[in-house]
Design an enzyme around this catalytic site. Structure first.
Site, PDB file in Angstrom:
ATOM      1  N   GLU A 177       0.800  -1.233   0.000  1.00 27.85           N
ATOM      2  CA  GLU A 177       0.000   0.000   0.000  1.00 27.85           C
ATOM      3  C   GLU A 177       0.830   1.279   0.000  1.00 27.85           C
ATOM      4  OE1 GLU A 177      -0.645  -2.551   2.036  1.00 27.85           O
ATOM      5  OE2 GLU A 177      -2.762  -3.102   1.880  1.00 27.85           O
TER       6      GLU A 177
ATOM      7  N   HIS B  37     -10.314  -3.931  11.033  1.00 27.39           N
ATOM      8  CA  HIS B  37     -11.086  -3.945   9.782  1.00 27.39           C
ATOM      9  C   HIS B  37     -12.376  -3.147   9.922  1.00 27.39           C
ATOM     10  CE1 HIS B  37      -8.439  -7.341   8.913  1.00 27.39           C
ATOM     11  NE2 HIS B  37      -8.860  -7.365   7.680  1.00 27.39           N
TER      12      HIS B  37
END
Lengths: 401, 326, 351
Positions: free
Chosen positions: B60, B129
């Site tokens: 990322e 998450h």
């Protein structure tokens, strides 16, 4: 811009002073160096000078406060100068003298709706919008109060009160030219006024009057006096509590659409406070001796006169005594102190011709009147209660029974 | 106009912009062959080729930085960070490069990059998450932040974002992907920086965005039945924030509750309330309130998770509190 | 194994090596124990999958089965107080390191009795008392803490080693490169255990990297590195034994590339739509070399009574059944007053 007087430092080691007396009043013009306040320092009580000149607009601290040197104590304005916009009139602090205006607020017992807007720190609890709207509509802040005790004043309150003010006959036009003055009700007065109106509106009252022969009562008091200074009020508090205790059904206060039963014998007594009528409450009178009641009573009276009664000391009562005998009043029917259902009006002790057996004797008597809430209590039980009070006052020894 | 889900609306928005401008490309983990875990980029790889819908390795920080570099050199990348929690990995490139490059370089660089960030809790995804981290970026000058709810807004704002020359963080909410609504076919743009008044009301303004719009709608409906008239504002864009709409509503209602899923402390709501205090203090009849998640990591257990997140009840309670004048 | 099948296996696992003889340092009883552990992990995740599908387990649930050789072989070479960090696919590591299936499953059920008191779930299992420094839901996110545990072991001179389990996906994260470098530079007692299952969710590792031999990356950083058959529990054990010995001698880290194949979806609800039917048929041969099958074969060929082997498998099944019963009958839901607990140290609560 307002100017401020500060507490000057007048000794090497002086760090703070206790304000004991103001030497000027609101509206006075003070010259720099003029003595304006008397304060207790680490050394002695001394007069302190003004640190600037101007018209006294507001006291920023109160008598009794401990104030550090250089702290602002008085706000000064120039002649014709408008007070600053954020001058939220902390009423308690703006008034000379020892009274705290929140005290009378506390005469309101818990379940009552109306109330005054001033919180314990002396600030008016009002929303920014309400303040702005009040200003725009020209409604003075000290006329505002919230719709429910303890709540913030909001815009809706301003609109409502503004309507009320319009509806109320202000100074009659015809006399306007001659009127000597008009004073809006102060926060305290307004609370008393609204409570009185509320009681009259909601509690249809009937007053029952009877005469009490005070001969035994006087000897009883004299006997007690040898031990401790005792007034009639304390004995009457005890007598009323003892009487009330024998009528379980009458140990009540009203609450919303009902009554709260099995209340404790907390007895109130009307006293002239610093800013008007207050009703300190002595808790559990039925379980206390007269000496104990007296000590408590005197301390509460003292606090009332100084405006120092706490909320707790003025709430929770179920029965009030109002004694105007010392002013020579013979009898009267007082307004009930809601949410209570009874109030006893006590008249003066007067030498009265009394028939005893077949003789007429001069004896001391007084009239007592029991006002009761006829919405809740019927005439017969109220009469029995009054009769019981009379019996106990005429034979105080029976209070022990 | 046809009924589409948020997922389909986003897909359509990306697809139309890719057709319109060949500099637009998509990069992220699993965006190509798989069409992203939530199906948002489904089919785009087959249509435009896997050179324009690029499956990145799990890197990322660098693929975000690369998109930024590509943007500075004439491309219009759409980056996807699979879960908003992992935007932390890319944050150096976003904060220190994308947000500042134009300014540092004297205005000589364009930065047309959109970073799509699925966010939000629900279903026990636990602490790594579930987060909503939009407030972090609200603090960084040079970025714009979008967080829409309605399918039509999702499409219209994404298309506008792709055409902007500024770096934009585009927060999608995972719980809304299946939400259906009317979406205009073809060219449809929604202006960035404009809020939408979903429902007019007179008593209290509820300001919200993203998935909490649904919660606030439900709360407003119930409150209406209890006699409290709520005005519900969907901000849609968080930066720049449409304070004109917000303040005008408060002038009308004088009471306000700000609702978001992110924790209350340091959330977008704190900033909004501060602005309201500065700009509309004299219109307030009650202190503005914030509703958000508890200030804790999102717990796994479903009961604990539900108690952590704002609910219809918590919004209703806050509204009742600002209405009570207590 | 016939040559055509072997070629097919080697297509996916070039370093495939049969399990022929008992490794040095292991007895047949050890192998039985390792087989039991493999069965236990298999059974645990089969049950977890069932329970996820029936809604008893929330969130994401990533099954470890078919990778058991790595967790079991690696942990066999560790002391109970050595450290490991795990991944989103971590049930195997945690069980192999010695955690109880009861408290693990209780955590998946979100119960107070769970290792994380119901606050972590499948992706964050941790049992610090067993040296399990926790699983993480973010790829590459466990490598630095594991390297840090190695740093603390070195500074405290306590002789412990630290193992970071991670997948091939993580080797493309910066943390992998950065930690390899620091561990090598400072001779940290760290073992980088790469579980090379060849898939990052729906992305084939080969599509997003040019060099497919991950062990070579370690060499580039000066870390002794090795590639092994990740389906072979003996291979894993032997590589680990050597790496652990090196670490304990103070000679620094090792990178182990344990290559195998993810034979199932990314998580238990993944339909693997990104894999073609052809691919799926093509890899079917690997079911013949997966660790449970091969270890069972080894035991039988070695002469262990098949009934005993069957008994071991049944014992694992029964053990997990007991865990299920424990979770469903004896465990309790956490209460809301625990919400703010454990955010800060020493019981401090900041609302």
């Amino acid at each position: 811009m307002p100017k401020y007087l500060v507490l000057p430092k007048i000794g090497m080691n002086m760090e703070e002073g206790v304000i004991t007396e103001w030497l000027v009043n609101i509206g006075d013009y003070v010259e720099k160096e003029q003595m304006v306040v008397r304060a207790e320092t680490d050394k002695s009580i001394q007069d302190m000078f003004a640190t600037d000149s101007g018209i006294v607009h507001k006291f920023l601290v109160e008598v009794g406060d401990t104030v550090p040197c250089q702290e602002k104590i008085i706000m000064l304005l120039e002649k014709g100068e408008a007070p600053p916009a954020d001058d939220a009139v902390p009423a308690a602090k703006a008034t000379a003298g020892p009274a705290k205006e929140e005290a009378p607020v506390a005469t309101i017992s818990a379940p009552q709706p109306t109330g005054a807007p001033i919180s314990k720190d002396g600030r008016i609890r009002i929303s920014p919008l309400a303040k702005k709207v009040a200003k725009e509509m020209g409604v003075p802040l000290d006329k505002l109060y919230p719709s429910k005790e303890g709540h913030r004043i909001v815009k809706a309150d301003v609109l409502r009160i503004s309507e009320e003010l319009k509806a109320a006959p202000a100074v009659p036009t015809a006399t306007k030219g001659e009127a000597k003055g008009y004073t809006p009700l102060s926060g305290t007065r307004k609370v008393i006024a609204s409570r009185m109106r509320e009681s009259v509106a909601k509690k249809p009252r009937v007053a029952l009057t009877t005469t009490v022969n005070c001969e035994n009562l006087m000897s009883f008091r004299n006997m007690l006096k040898d031990t401790q200074k005792i007034g009639y009020n304390e004995i009457m508090l005890k007598a009323c509590a003892a009487a009330l205790r024998t009528f379980k059904d009458l140990n009540i206060i009203t609450h919303e659409d009902g009554i709260i039963t099995e209340c404790d014998m907390n007895m109130g007594i009307a006293v002239e406070g610093a800013n008007g009528l207050v009703v300190p409450v002595i808790k559990d009178v039925d379980r206390k001796g007269i000496f104990e009641i007296s000590t408590e009573f005197l301390s509460l009276v003292d606090k009332a006169r100084n405006g120092n009664l706490s909320m707790d000391e003025m709430s929770g009562g179920i029965f009030t005594i109002s004694n105007l005998g010392s002013y020579g009043v013979e009898s009267f029917d007082p307004i009930i102190n809601a949410p209570e259902c009874f109030i006893l009006g006590v008249g003066a002790m007067i030498k009265t011709p009394v028939v005893i057996g077949d003789e007429i004797k001069v004896q001391t008597c007084m009239k007592i009147s029991l006002s009761f809430d006829h919405a809740i209590v019927d005439g017969a039980p109220a009469s029995k209660l009054l009769q019981k009070i009379k019996t106990l006052l005429e034979n105080p020894i029976m209070m022990l029974a | 106009m046809s009924k589409k889900t948020v997922r389909e609306a986003l897909n359509e928005g990306i697809r139309e912009e890719m057709l319109r401008d060949e500099d637009v490309f998509v990069i992220g983990c699993d965006v190509g062959v798989r069409g992203n875990p939530f199906g948002v980029t489904m089919g785009l790889g087959n249509e435009f080729g896997f050179d324009r819908v690029i499956d990145a390795p799990i890197s990322e920080p660098s693929f975000t930085g690369m998109a930024i570099g590509a943007a500075a050199t004439g491309m219009r990348p759409i980056v996807e960070i699979m879960f908003s929690d992992w935007i932390t990995l890319s944050s150096d490139q976003i904060i220190n490069v994308a947000a500042k490059m134009r300014y540092m370089f004297g205005g000589k660089v364009e930065m047309p990059v959109v970073i799509r960030i699925p966010m939000g809790a629900g279903g026990g995804q636990a602490a790594q998450h579930s987060q909503c981290l939009e407030a972090w970026f609200n603090h960084i000058p040079g970025l714009k932040i979008i967080a829409p709810y309605e399918p039509a807004d999702c499409k219209g704002l994404l298309k506008s974002a792709i055409r902007e020359n500024n770096p934009i963080l585009y927060f999608e909410h995972k719980r809304t992907y299946a939400l259906k609504g009317e979406v205009p076919d073809g060219e449809y743009l929604v202006e960035i920086g404009k809020a939408n008044i979903r429902k007019e009301g007179t008593d209290v303004t509820i300001i919200t965005y993203s998935a909490m719009v649904k919660t606030c709608d439900a709360a407003a409906k119930k409150l209406e039945e209890e006699g409290i008239s709520c005005e519900v504002i969907d901000l849609r864009t968080l930066l720049p924030l449409d304070y004109e709409t917000v303040i005008n509503s408060i002038k009308k209602t004088s009471r306000v509750v700000v609702v978001h899923e992110a924790p209350v402390r340091g959330g977008i709501g704190s900033d909004i309330v501060a602005e309201i205090n500065e700009r509309a203090f004299d219109y307030l009849d009650a202190p503005p309130l914030r509703v958000g998640s508890l200030n804790i990591p999102v717990p796994y257990n479903l009961t604990l998770e539900a108690a952590t997140l704002p609910s219809v009840d918590s919004v209703m309670n806050a509204v009742k509190k600002v209405m009570s004048n207590e | 194994m016939e040559q055509s099948k072997l070629d097919q296996v080697k297509k996916y696992i070039p370093c495939y090596k049969p399990m022929e003889k008992l490794p040095e340092g292991l007895t047949i009883e050890d192998v039985k124990q390792m087989f039991y552990d493999i069965c236990l992990i298999r059974e645990f995740d089969l049950k977890a999958k069932d329970k996820w599908r029936s809604g008893k387990i929330g969130g994401f649930c990533h099954a470890y089965y078919y990778a058991e050789a790595i967790a079991v072989g690696a942990c066999k070479a560790l002391n109970p107080d050595d450290y490991i960090t795990s991944t989103h696919r971590g049930h195997g590591h945690v069980l192999a390191k010695g955690a109880s299936p009861d408290y693990m499953l209780a955590e998946l059920y979100g119960k107070v009795e769970g290792y994380n008191k119901g606050k972590g779930g499948s992706m964050h299992l941790a049992d610090v008392d067993s040296g399990i420094m926790g699983a993480t839901g973010i790829v590459g996110n466990g490598i630095p803490p594991a390297t840090g545990a190695g740093l603390s072991a070195k500074m405290k001179k306590n002789g412990k080693v630290s193992v970071s389990f991670f997948g091939d996906g993580a080797t493309n994260q910066g943390t992998f490169a950065e930690c390899l470098n620091m561990a090598a530079a400072w001779d940290l007692p760290v073992i980088f255990m790469c579980e090379y299952n060849q898939w990052g969710i729906g992305t084939d590792f080969h599509r997003v990297s040019r060099e497919h031999d991950i062990y070579k990356r370690g060499i580039g950083y000066g870390v002794p590195s090795v590639q092994i058959d990740g389906f072979n529990v003996f291979e894993v054990y032997e590589a680990m034994k050597e790496a652990v010995a090196r670490a304990r001698r103070g000679e620094g880290p090792t990178l182990i590339e344990a290559k195998f194949m993810r034979l199932l979806g990314h998580h238990v609800g993944d339909d693997q739509s990104y894999r073609t039917e052809e691919d799926i048929n093509d890899i079917a041969v690997l079911y013949e070399v997966e660790p449970l099958v091969r270890t069972r074969e080894f035991l039988i060929e070695y002469g262990v009574d098949p009934k005993e082997v069957e008994g071991i498998e049944q014992k694992a099944v029964d053990r997990i059944l007991r865990s299920v019963e424990f979770c469903e009958n004896e465990c309790t839901e956490p209460t809301l007053d625990t919400l703010y607990v454990d955010v800060f140290a020493d019981g401090e609560i900041i609302i």
